[in-house]
Design a protein around this motif. Sequence first.
Motif, PDB file in Angstrom:
ATOM      1  N   ASP A   1       0.829  -1.204   0.000  1.00  0.00           N
ATOM      2  CA  ASP A   1       0.000   0.000   0.000  1.00  0.00           C
ATOM      3  C   ASP A   1       0.864   1.254   0.000  1.00  0.00           C
ATOM      4  O   ASP A   1       0.561   2.231  -0.675  1.00  0.00           O
TER       5      ASP A   1
ATOM      6  N   ASP B   1       0.776   4.212  -2.691  1.00  0.00           N
ATOM      7  CA  ASP B   1       0.519   5.608  -2.356  1.00  0.00           C
ATOM      8  C   ASP B   1       1.627   6.512  -2.901  1.00  0.00           C
ATOM      9  O   ASP B   1       1.366   7.600  -3.411  1.00  0.00           O
TER      10      ASP B   1
ATOM     11  N   THR C   1       1.132   6.844  -6.498  1.00  0.00           N
ATOM     12  CA  THR C   1      -0.019   7.700  -6.786  1.00  0.00           C
ATOM     13  C   THR C   1       0.413   9.156  -6.715  1.00  0.00           C
ATOM     14  O   THR C   1       0.079   9.969  -7.576  1.00  0.00           O
ATOM     15  N   ARG C   2       1.158   9.452  -5.672  1.00  0.00           N
ATOM     16  CA  ARG C   2       1.659  10.826  -5.534  1.00  0.00           C
ATOM     17  C   ARG C   2       2.518  11.198  -6.736  1.00  0.00           C
ATOM     18  O   ARG C   2       2.362  12.262  -7.335  1.00  0.00           O
ATOM     19  N   ARG C   3       3.406  10.284  -7.108  1.00  0.00           N
ATOM     20  CA  ARG C   3       4.315  10.544  -8.223  1.00  0.00           C
ATOM     21  C   ARG C   3       3.545  10.696  -9.541  1.00  0.00           C
ATOM     22  O   ARG C   3       3.765  11.636 -10.306  1.00  0.00           O
ATOM     23  N   GLY C   4       2.646   9.765  -9.786  1.00  0.00           N
ATOM     24  CA  GLY C   4       1.881   9.800 -11.037  1.00  0.00           C
ATOM     25  C   GLY C   4       1.077  11.082 -11.148  1.00  0.00           C
ATOM     26  O   GLY C   4       0.966  11.683 -12.227  1.00  0.00           O
ATOM     27  N   ASN C   5       0.530  11.526 -10.034  1.00  0.00           N
ATOM     28  CA  ASN C   5      -0.233  12.766 -10.065  1.00  0.00           C
ATOM     29  C   ASN C   5       0.663  13.968 -10.289  1.00  0.00           C
ATOM     30  O   ASN C   5       0.268  14.918 -10.973  1.00  0.00           O
ATOM     31  N   ALA C   6       1.866  13.926  -9.712  1.00  0.00           N
ATOM     32  CA  ALA C   6       2.808  15.018  -9.969  1.00  0.00           C
ATOM     33  C   ALA C   6       3.134  15.060 -11.458  1.00  0.00           C
ATOM     34  O   ALA C   6       3.239  16.129 -12.061  1.00  0.00           O
TER      35      ALA C   6
ATOM     36  N   ALA D   1       0.862   9.274 -17.367  1.00  0.00           N
ATOM     37  CA  ALA D   1       1.054   8.339 -16.262  1.00  0.00           C
ATOM     38  C   ALA D   1      -0.261   7.647 -16.011  1.00  0.00           C
ATOM     39  O   ALA D   1      -1.328   8.264 -16.099  1.00  0.00           O
ATOM     40  N   GLU D   2      -0.193   6.360 -15.752  1.00  0.00           N
ATOM     41  CA  GLU D   2      -1.416   5.653 -15.372  1.00  0.00           C
ATOM     42  C   GLU D   2      -1.083   4.628 -14.299  1.00  0.00           C
ATOM     43  O   GLU D   2       0.008   4.068 -14.275  1.00  0.00           O
ATOM     44  N   LEU D   3      -2.038   4.441 -13.407  1.00  0.00           N
ATOM     45  CA  LEU D   3      -1.837   3.486 -12.322  1.00  0.00           C
ATOM     46  C   LEU D   3      -2.557   2.197 -12.709  1.00  0.00           C
ATOM     47  O   LEU D   3      -3.777   2.191 -12.900  1.00  0.00           O
TER      48      LEU D   3
ATOM     49  N   LEU E   1       2.908   1.623 -11.762  1.00  0.00           N
ATOM     50  CA  LEU E   1       2.795   2.953 -12.359  1.00  0.00           C
ATOM     51  C   LEU E   1       3.388   2.856 -13.758  1.00  0.00           C
ATOM     52  O   LEU E   1       4.539   2.469 -13.926  1.00  0.00           O
TER      53      LEU E   1
ATOM     54  N   ALA F   1      10.044  -4.627  -5.424  1.00  0.00           N
ATOM     55  CA  ALA F   1      10.361  -5.335  -4.184  1.00  0.00           C
ATOM     56  C   ALA F   1      11.794  -5.843  -4.171  1.00  0.00           C
ATOM     57  O   ALA F   1      12.205  -6.550  -3.263  1.00  0.00           O
TER      58      ALA F   1
END
Lengths: 92, 983, 416, 185
Positions: free
Chosen positions: C124, C128, C131-136, C144-146, C172, C277
């Motif tokens: 998670d 997250d 998500t922050r990076r993709g939105n930036a 960018a797509e998740l 991402l 990972a």
Amino acid sequence: MASLIPCPHCGTRPREEFAVKGDAAPIRPELDAPASDWHEYLHLRDNPKGRHHEFWHHVSGCRRWLIVERDTASHEIYSITDAASAKQGGGA
Amino acid sequence: MTGFRLPRGGCIDRSRTLRFTFDGRVMVGHPGDTLASALLANGVGIVGRSFKYHRPRGILTAGSSEPNALVTLGEGASSEPNTRATMVELSDGLIARSQNCWPSAAFDVGAINGLLSPFLSAGFYYKTFMWPAPLWEKLYEPLIRKAAGLGRASKAPDPDRYEKSWAHCDLLVIGAGPAGLGAALTAGRSGARVILVDEDHEPGGALLSTGGDVAGRSPTTLLADLVGELENLPNIRILSRTTAVGWYDDNLFGAVERAGPDFLSTGHAPRERLWRIVAREAILASGAEERPLVFGGNDRPGVMMTGAVSSYLHRQAVAPGRRPLIFTTNAAGYHAAAMLEEAGIEVSGIVDPRTEPEAEWRGRAPVFRNAVVTDVIGGRGVSGAVLDSEGRRSRIDADSIAMSGGFTPRIQLACQRGCKPVWSEAHLAFLAPERQNGLTVAGAAAGIEGLEGALHDGSRKAASALKELGLDAKPAFSAAPLNDRKTYALWRVAGTRGAAFVDFQNDVKVDDLLLANREGYGHVELAKRYTTAGMATDQGKTGNLNAIGILAEARGVTPGEIGTTTFRPFYVPVSFGALAGSARGKHFQPVRRSPLHGWAEKNGAVFVESGLWYRSSWFPRPGEMTWRESVDREVLNVRSNVGLCDVSTLGKIEVFGRDAATFLDRIYCNAFAKLPVGRARYGIMLREDGFIYDDGTTSRLADDHFFMTTTTALAAGVLSHLEFCAQVLWPDLDVRFASSTDQWAQMAIAGPKSRSVLEAIVDVDLSDDAFPFMAAREITLFGGKLSARLFRISFSGERAYELAVPAGFGESVADALMAAGAPYGICAYGAEALGVLRIEKGHVTHNEINGTVTADDLGFGKMVSSTKTDFIGRAMLRREGLVSQDRPQLVGVRPVDPRDGFKAGSHIMRPDDQTVLENDQGYVTSVAFSPHLGHMIGLALVKGGRTRHGERVVIWNALGESYIEGEVCAPCFVDPVNERLHA
Amino acid sequence: MRYSALSIFLQGLTGNRRWTPAFRAPEPKPYYDVVIVGGGGHGLATAYYLARVFGVANVAVLEKGYLGSGNVGRNTTIIRSNYLLPGNNPFYELSLKLWEGLEQDFNFNAMVSQRGVLNLYHSDAQRDAYTRRGNAMRLHGVDAELLDREAVRAKLPFLDFDNARFPIMGGLHQPRGGTVRHDAVAWGYARGADSRGVDIIQHCEVTGIRRENGVVTGVETSRGFIGCGKLALATAGHSSVTAAMAGLRLPIESHVLQAFVSEGLKPFIDCVVTFGAGHFYVSQSDKGGLVFGGDIDGYNSYAQRGALSLVEHVAEAGVALIPALSRLRFLRSWGGIMDMSMDGSPIIDRTPIENLYLNAGWCYGGFKATPASGYCFAHLIARDASHETARAFRLDRFERGYPIDEKGLGAQPNLH
Amino acid sequence: MPESPCHIPALAGVRPGRLGKEDGAPGVTLRALPEGLVVLALGRSDRKAVLAATVSVGLAKCSVSDAGFEQWLIAGDMPASPVVLASLAQALAGKVYVSDQSHGRVRIALSGPRSMNVLAKGCGIDFASFTVGTGAMTLYGHLGCHVFRAEETVFHLTVLRSFALALWDELVEAGREFGVEARAL
């Protein structure tokens, strides 16, 4: 050096047992030292192609911080000492 | 193609027949065959197709540098592309397929590339496919990618096992040919610990495929004697089928051992094993690689190295044809011719470009002096050759050609650590330094000629290497007469009509190298990159020296001035499997289990990976359909009753010492020196650059004994950090650390009824006076039966305790607490509920402590001591960028419409701003659904956020196409005045 | 000579004998307006843009080895602009845009292949962070797509979804990311710069930096003194060594990063994948080899070779991600020397020494930055002002407390 | 509620029996040692002094071996009472601190003719010069552990409790080709 490290406490061990932190030359300044001293301590490096002192931690062995003196071009080790004894009057 | 098995001879077991298939055709061979020898014996000529022009290719060598005979072995998940047929021991049921051809190796549509070859010169693709631009990815590139590549890989998981092992020795001998055997025997007799590795399935090297007389014995007898003695020495370990692939710092060698053909039946042995061999000294006795000659059609199936011809003849009794032609610049061709004739095969001729060929040739075959083969005649095989003797061209019939352009010492391993090979005009070869620290090159690898010479050289060099170790050894073989070396350079044959190949697999021709040179890519490294010469699976072992010679001729310099490309690991290709060993699948990284794992399982936990740990995430109960239902229940139950959560994974460090308090004062940004015994304190640890490193609660159990907790993620990092500070920065302080993470099963008992539950098992008074908030004590349980540690600390904001008990008793104590708590409605709660509880309270974790925030950013500014003299991070905190006004600050965010949800990682925007990066206000660090409030809540880092509570914002998540209206608020959603801590 | 399908056809008909050199081999002149030290990707790109965009053509590029013998010839060829922080994100996006038009620009097919870059996540917290990076990225107009687990599975079904120690939760994805034929970048820029009058001088080692009254006036080289108006260092990997010639200490350590290529295979994987990972990433070259790598070895090194233990680590992570890799083989390894900076981000700035300009600190991400690095460095040199996308890459940001630390790991270079 | 809490060994769940190669005598035997006493002693002293103190408080059957610089591992099959531990701390007080790790570390005995081969699969130490009675902290594969040579072919591996099962599984895997006899507690 990159395969085996002769730990002064444990003998020769695989590199995987160790973690490396970086340049062991900078001395931590006094709190009231000028900001530029702290900048130098934390950020600036000689980064020589050649002889270099470096902190290594024998994480999976004796858990001592060591100062490894070695050549960054040939990877040859010149000396390896316990950081505490070096600080308390030893080499490095 | 007319390769065939001789009626007699060879080292194969003719009493047993092995059946195998090649391209679906069933064939037979015998134990002792390789796949390559068996294919030859079955008359198979074309084994595969080349990379670029799809030219038919056969078998060139009998060793690990084979560039042509690459096949795919096996089927399905066990299929293995790009396997050299020359290295595969034949086994019953073996399945092999040719590669890079369609529909078959014999008839391949891709061969049309050969006709287009004038337009596919070196680097042609850099000059075209650029217009129109979009067509590159849509059309050109897919076509190129489809055409390129060799074998086809299975995408199914590999079913086999692999292992690794360490080994230590005084002397490692690489190669069990004459030099290696001499070295091993010398060292073995001295009592030194010896490891002898050899990539063949039996030791012997060149002794396995030669006739005549060596040191007064037949090679076969000599070999049997040597191996017999070695096998009886207890201090020698012989590893056959083992290739030394890399030479690393500190004389560590990587070697890969392959399982024999019978490994499938034995079951438990690994398919391959990586050896990490620590050698005090090593002898590199890897022999020499025979060089191809570069003439028109030299890649035709049926053109082989003379060494390969000798090897197949001697070991497997397979002949390359019934009427071979020899083209040689040295004695090797004559030896092969002699062996062929001895086997009753008529050699059509020996073509030798030298004016004074080998004087001792006593065979029947005619010798053509001062002559070269310019071209091969024949389409898919050999039917003859064009000879050029001093300008006169003639044709000669032949069904195969054995060629030898001389020998290139195999110095690759010796040059993997930076030393540059040096050109020797006498040897017409690049040589490695005879001795580098810990490694000596011996035998043919050092340019020593002849089997006796190699035996002696290996013996002598082993003795002197052992002398370096202070061991006394007598060379097993005494001096041999030195061969008078006659070398002859023929890097390429001039005046060929057909394509003359330098790098077989990559289809690099003489013309390509000349073109590269003309275009400015004449440096050996640029020529390699531009033409791809030397980049094939043999890494230039067969072709590179010819390429260097050709470049040298083109530029009018010596090969020494051209130099070699860099030798790098690996010597031969190495499987991912061998390098990964047993660390695969679920065993990729070791699993860490909490002492309460069993307890959590019993209570139905869903586990989640957290670093190496598995943590209990939530505890679904019958009827709960989604994880949220379970988590909401757990959260509400903690707030209204009581819950039990496993927090054993938190890092725990015992800090001992007279100066422990002083030390902690320098480690944390807040004060610890005056913490009384029996009390705990929340501490924040900075990095030296002033940003927060980690946080946790530390308790004082005695004057000289503290108990520190860290986050799960940084448990190991914090311990290293403490040790660094103690040993390097302040070695004068008396302070010691012992990790006790695993000693304690630690559980949080949280909720208004937590005290009542605990009282059932603890032996101490838990009244608020006796055990106030932040009390921390060593106590006993069950009437003195068990020692434990109890802390009154709270992550949830409720009255809460953390109880640490010796790990082996953890499950039992947790069971007891659950039983004692049943009347109070206790539930197990997991990391998810813990997360909700802490977000409701605005407590931070590594979602917020992300390495770029200061204590002040998170609202802990007042905790940073201004009275302590020094602590880690204090000086650098003063920097302009760490105190600027628009730094991100921790706030809460909530949706204006409580029905709206949002995600962590959303950005915070002003409603009327343009959505561009410059207007970014911050981002959401953590979110949760608060069952307490009935809507989503979040924590966020927002520029100047503490002054912006109440501001309307957009919680902006373009990835989820969610843009909701939110409000910035204080980062605490439940009980902001902390009444519940004492409830 | 202009390259095209027609030129290939015509040359092919005449036996390919009339191709001319792609670049000259000039003798050094005594003086250049700008001398660039380092004939790698960044140095050559800087020269190219100086000549092509900023009208500065009296330029020499000095290379101690052969053209492109530094990191541009020893990387894993990945391009992307999936950066988080505002100091980085617009710069790398500029770079990606320049990649997109590069081949037509310099008439050399560097095989820019926008096959997509996929960063996998396994927790998670990683989701997250992505998500922050993709939105930036999206805030700056970057694609960018998740992807969720099933979307990743549909794309790459042969990853380990069923038996993994760290199960894949999603990824991402940046579709415009991809790979480029790395050597061709050096050659293309060199050819483009050369044709515009830039002198590219190979086998010319700088041995000293001459200063008069504190002002840089030229360089001592293995081929004599060369004077210059401005001196630009683009020697990543060895930045500290060259900067030391001018008495400068940098916030940089040199580290070795190993990379690997497998034997050639028919198409196996059609995008770039990074394994969240474990330290591992992989793509497949147009020639068929899998190109992959992992983390840096971790100790200061100029040796261009690394340790076996790191190789094993890469193999373990590779097999953990793609179990089928197990039967495939490493063909070759190599090592590049990385300028690891104190915050993981680069430096494009003037130095405290007059006329000395610095381009350094690329960590292991220099290749993808090549066009923008060259462009912005040329901008800085020609105009004496930072390009707007490279404003944050200041040398004094460490002292002032404005690190550009994407990973939040602090001032320890080997952690970035 | 239990009258007294019960102790559950970390390796309680491992299955005993023959694993790997089926024929012939097992190459190695794996045995989970009793979770008795493990104490880490730290401070400026030496092994002899720590051993003497250990003996003086009645823990004569325990082994005392090096476990890092100025660190020693005291290990034995029998648990010690808090009183004994306190007297051990007392006996060493002033120089050496003791940390009870009886629950934090788990010991596995590896024995048999192939024990050294199995050890070499994970451990980079050259055991040729690792005499009986020697102990050292090291790695087995990815796992940190303490290796103690109890007899010529008997090694005690002490590992963090949370990793005990992981180490056990690795040892079984490494012993497979020789045949493993696994013995539970």
